[in-house]
Scaffold this active site. Structure first.
Site, PDB file in Angstrom:
ATOM      1  N   LYS A 196      11.204  -7.357   4.519  1.00 42.85           N
ATOM      2  CA  LYS A 196      10.437  -6.129   4.337  1.00 42.85           C
ATOM      3  C   LYS A 196      10.987  -5.105   5.316  1.00 42.85           C
ATOM      4  O   LYS A 196      11.604  -5.466   6.323  1.00 42.85           O
ATOM      5  CB  LYS A 196       8.968  -6.423   4.670  1.00 42.85           C
ATOM      6  CG  LYS A 196       7.992  -5.442   4.125  1.00 42.85           C
ATOM      7  CD  LYS A 196       7.552  -5.765   2.711  1.00 42.85           C
ATOM      8  CE  LYS A 196       6.610  -4.720   2.175  1.00 42.85           C
ATOM      9  NZ  LYS A 196       6.102  -5.034   0.849  1.00 42.85           N
ATOM     10  N   VAL A 222      -2.801  -1.787 -12.089  1.00 43.73           N
ATOM     11  CA  VAL A 222      -2.957  -3.162 -12.567  1.00 43.73           C
ATOM     12  C   VAL A 222      -4.335  -3.333 -13.213  1.00 43.73           C
ATOM     13  O   VAL A 222      -4.459  -3.922 -14.290  1.00 43.73           O
ATOM     14  CB  VAL A 222      -2.805  -4.176 -11.404  1.00 43.73           C
ATOM     15  CG1 VAL A 222      -2.979  -5.600 -11.916  1.00 43.73           C
ATOM     16  CG2 VAL A 222      -1.450  -4.021 -10.722  1.00 43.73           C
TER      17      VAL A 222
HETATM   18  P1  NAD Z   1      -3.567   1.476  -7.655  1.00 39.31           P
HETATM   19  O1  NAD Z   1      -3.621   2.333  -6.444  1.00 39.31           O
HETATM   20  O2  NAD Z   1      -2.985   2.015  -8.912  1.00 39.31           O
HETATM   21  O3  NAD Z   1      -5.042   0.951  -8.013  1.00 39.31           O
HETATM   22  C1  NAD Z   1      -6.034   0.698  -7.091  1.00 39.31           C
HETATM   23  C2  NAD Z   1      -7.341   1.216  -7.685  1.00 39.31           C
HETATM   24  O4  NAD Z   1      -8.391   0.853  -6.788  1.00 39.31           O
HETATM   25  C3  NAD Z   1      -7.388   2.723  -7.839  1.00 39.31           C
HETATM   26  O5  NAD Z   1      -7.835   3.056  -9.137  1.00 39.31           O
HETATM   27  C4  NAD Z   1      -8.388   3.161  -6.765  1.00 39.31           C
HETATM   28  O6  NAD Z   1      -9.114   4.316  -7.156  1.00 39.31           O
HETATM   29  C5  NAD Z   1      -9.278   1.944  -6.672  1.00 39.31           C
HETATM   30  N1  NAD Z   1     -10.018   1.816  -5.416  1.00 39.31           N
HETATM   31  C6  NAD Z   1      -9.615   2.142  -4.167  1.00 39.31           C
HETATM   32  N2  NAD Z   1     -10.606   1.886  -3.275  1.00 39.31           N
HETATM   33  C7  NAD Z   1     -11.636   1.381  -3.990  1.00 39.31           C
HETATM   34  C8  NAD Z   1     -12.931   0.899  -3.642  1.00 39.31           C
HETATM   35  N3  NAD Z   1     -13.382   0.935  -2.385  1.00 39.31           N
HETATM   36  N4  NAD Z   1     -13.718   0.430  -4.626  1.00 39.31           N
HETATM   37  C9  NAD Z   1     -13.300   0.411  -5.910  1.00 39.31           C
HETATM   38  N5  NAD Z   1     -12.083   0.863  -6.295  1.00 39.31           N
HETATM   39  C10 NAD Z   1     -11.266   1.331  -5.345  1.00 39.31           C
HETATM   40  O7  NAD Z   1      -2.826   0.146  -7.192  1.00 39.31           O
HETATM   41  P2  NAD Z   1      -2.216  -1.002  -8.121  1.00 39.31           P
HETATM   42  O8  NAD Z   1      -0.761  -0.820  -8.209  1.00 39.31           O
HETATM   43  O9  NAD Z   1      -3.026  -1.136  -9.372  1.00 39.31           O
HETATM   44  O10 NAD Z   1      -2.474  -2.288  -7.185  1.00 39.31           O
HETATM   45  C11 NAD Z   1      -3.760  -2.819  -7.011  1.00 39.31           C
HETATM   46  C12 NAD Z   1      -3.700  -3.959  -6.004  1.00 39.31           C
HETATM   47  O11 NAD Z   1      -2.802  -4.966  -6.461  1.00 39.31           O
HETATM   48  C13 NAD Z   1      -3.170  -3.537  -4.625  1.00 39.31           C
HETATM   49  O12 NAD Z   1      -3.802  -4.331  -3.639  1.00 39.31           O
HETATM   50  C14 NAD Z   1      -1.700  -3.893  -4.694  1.00 39.31           C
HETATM   51  O13 NAD Z   1      -1.159  -4.145  -3.410  1.00 39.31           O
HETATM   52  C15 NAD Z   1      -1.757  -5.173  -5.511  1.00 39.31           C
HETATM   53  N6  NAD Z   1      -0.514  -5.465  -6.249  1.00 39.31           N
HETATM   54  C16 NAD Z   1      -0.029  -4.595  -7.158  1.00 39.31           C
HETATM   55  C17 NAD Z   1       1.140  -4.896  -7.852  1.00 39.31           C
HETATM   56  C18 NAD Z   1       1.697  -3.961  -8.898  1.00 39.31           C
HETATM   57  O14 NAD Z   1       2.545  -4.392  -9.684  1.00 39.31           O
HETATM   58  N7  NAD Z   1       1.250  -2.713  -8.972  1.00 39.31           N
HETATM   59  C19 NAD Z   1       1.798  -6.100  -7.610  1.00 39.31           C
HETATM   60  C20 NAD Z   1       1.275  -6.999  -6.674  1.00 39.31           C
HETATM   61  C21 NAD Z   1       0.109  -6.660  -5.990  1.00 39.31           C
END
Ligand code: NAD
Length: 364
Positions: free
Chosen positions: A80, A185
């Site tokens: 990383k 996601v």
């Molecule tokens: P994103 O930022 O698109 O989605 C996160 C969502 O959570 C947003 O809609 C946001 O408004 C909401 N949110 C934030 N705080 C909140 C709260 N207190 N209560 C309710 N909702 C809240 O991110 P993402 O890419 O969808 O990723 C989501 C999670 O999955 C993250 O933890 C990320 O690290 C993990 N992740 C994502 C991927 C990927 O492919 N995108 C891969 C592995 C892990």
């Protein structure tokens, strides 16, 4: 605290600091393990309070990537990088070109990609100086947005959990509480869960996007903090880390936790308590590995001169689900929490390889 005394050091093969006077670049690249292949993991740009804080973060994240890449059975190690600075005000093409030159000096033991504060566009500037970056926007090898593949992995893991707990092949009759359902996601996942028959209760702080996805999936909407009190069979955390903690544990009523968020357990002890309470916890870095599998296809294409290969991605996802099932089965048979079983699978796979930095030449 020095590097080797840090609790996060955990046998890193190499840790490299870079400074560029002209652009102000201050970066740390941590390579935890190259035993399964070049270390792969994104670059985070963050306004750290101190360089010690940045070092802790990069070490913790780098080791996490070794484990994730190993459980996903990818020929990639874990690493990383972090750039110390404010991603809103201190970014420039020259900064990322300098970062690209820093990566290039490592000669391919580390490949970078996007993470918090770093966009595809930033990585494209780094690409002008090095071939050792992935997650690019164009070309036949480009893997694109990883979120749909991450969602697919989480969805299939939910089916594996449903099979184990309720002996059913679909999600009919099950209620799932989705946190972050309007996210990248969360939205894909919610649609899949809905199509498989689940009743959804959801929340998100993005109200407009939440309303849209709730309408599409016929879901009930609750306030952000109320998600922990929902009478649900499965809790799907897809927003923040550490939502499984001292405060939320007594409130949760679910029998399983399967979600995309990283670092869901506030501490390993919480994993132990979930296990003792009979809640099936699907380890986060296993079930959310679909995204890194997608990126790995781009890596493979680059190394072989081929193209992004959806069939290869599908094969790896199938393997990942066998691992999820193995983790659940071993947890039951051995009487140990699932997060411990996942770690031991990752550690065994990491120990099988031979590091590429060249310090350790004998097979472990
Ligand atoms: P994103 O930022 O698109 O989605 C996160 C969502 O959570 C947003 O809609 C946001 O408004 C909401 N949110 C934030 N705080 C909140 C709260 N207190 N209560 C309710 N909702 C809240 O991110 P993402 O890419 O969808 O990723 C989501 C999670 O999955 C993250 O933890 C990320 O690290 C993990 N992740 C994502 C991927 C990927 O492919 N995108 C891969 C592995 C892990």
């Amino acid at each position: 605290m020095t590097l080797f005394d840090s609790p996060s050091f955990k046998n890193h093969e190499g840790v490299f600091s870079f400074f560029d006077e002209k652009t102000g670049l201050k970066a740390i690249i941590a390579v935890h393990s190259t035993s399964r292949g070049p270390a792969v993991g994104g670059c985070r740009m963050w306004n750290y309070g101190s360089s010690a804080e940045a070092l802790e973060d990069v070490l913790r994240l780098s080791r996490g990537m070794s484990y994730k890449n190993a459980v996903a059975d990818l020929e990639m190690g874990g690493g990383k990088s972090v750039i110390i600075g404010d991603a809103r005000t201190q970014k420039s093409p020259e900064l990322f070109r300098a970062f690209g030159r820093a990566i290039d000096t490592l000669g391919g033991i580390y490949y970078s990609a996007e993470d918090v504060g770093v966009s595809v566009e930033d990585i494209m500037y780094a690409r002008e100086e090095t071939e050792y970056v992935v997650g690019l926007s164009g070309g036949k090898e480009a893997s694109g947005d990883p979120s749909p593949v991450t969602a697919e992995g989480v969805f299939r893991s939910t089916l594996v959990a449903a099979k184990r707990l309720w002996k059913q092949d679909d999600l009919n009759g099950l209620t799932i509480a989705v946190q972050g359902s309007a996210g990248h996601v969360g939205a894909y996942l919610s649609e899949k869960l809905h199509k498989a028959g689940a009743r959804l209760v959801m929340t998100d702080i993005n109200e407009a996007a939440l309303r849209q996805i709730a309408e599409k999936t016929n879901a009930e909407v609750v306030a952000p903090d109320a998600i922990y009190d929902v009478q649900a069979d499965i809790y799907a955390p897809c927003a923040l880390g550490a939502t499984l903690n001292e405060q939320t544990l007594p409130r949760l009523k679910c029998k399983a936790v399967v979600g995309a968020a990283n670092n869901q357990l506030a501490t390993p002890e919480i994993g132990e308590r979930l296990f003792k309470a009979g809640v099936l916890y699907a380890p986060d870095y296993v079930v959310n590995a679909g995204g890194i599998i997608n990126v790995a296809s781009e890596m493979k294409a680059r190394q072989t001169g081929g193209a992004y290969d959806p069939q290869w991605v599908e094969g790896k996802l199938v393997g990942l689900m066998q691992t999820v099932d193995e983790i659940f089965a071993r947890s039951e048979a051995e009487g140990r929490p699932t997060h411990e079983i996942a770690d031991s699978i990752a550690e065994a796979r990491i120990a099988e390889g031979q590091c590429r930095i060249g310090l350790r030449r004998e097979a472990a």
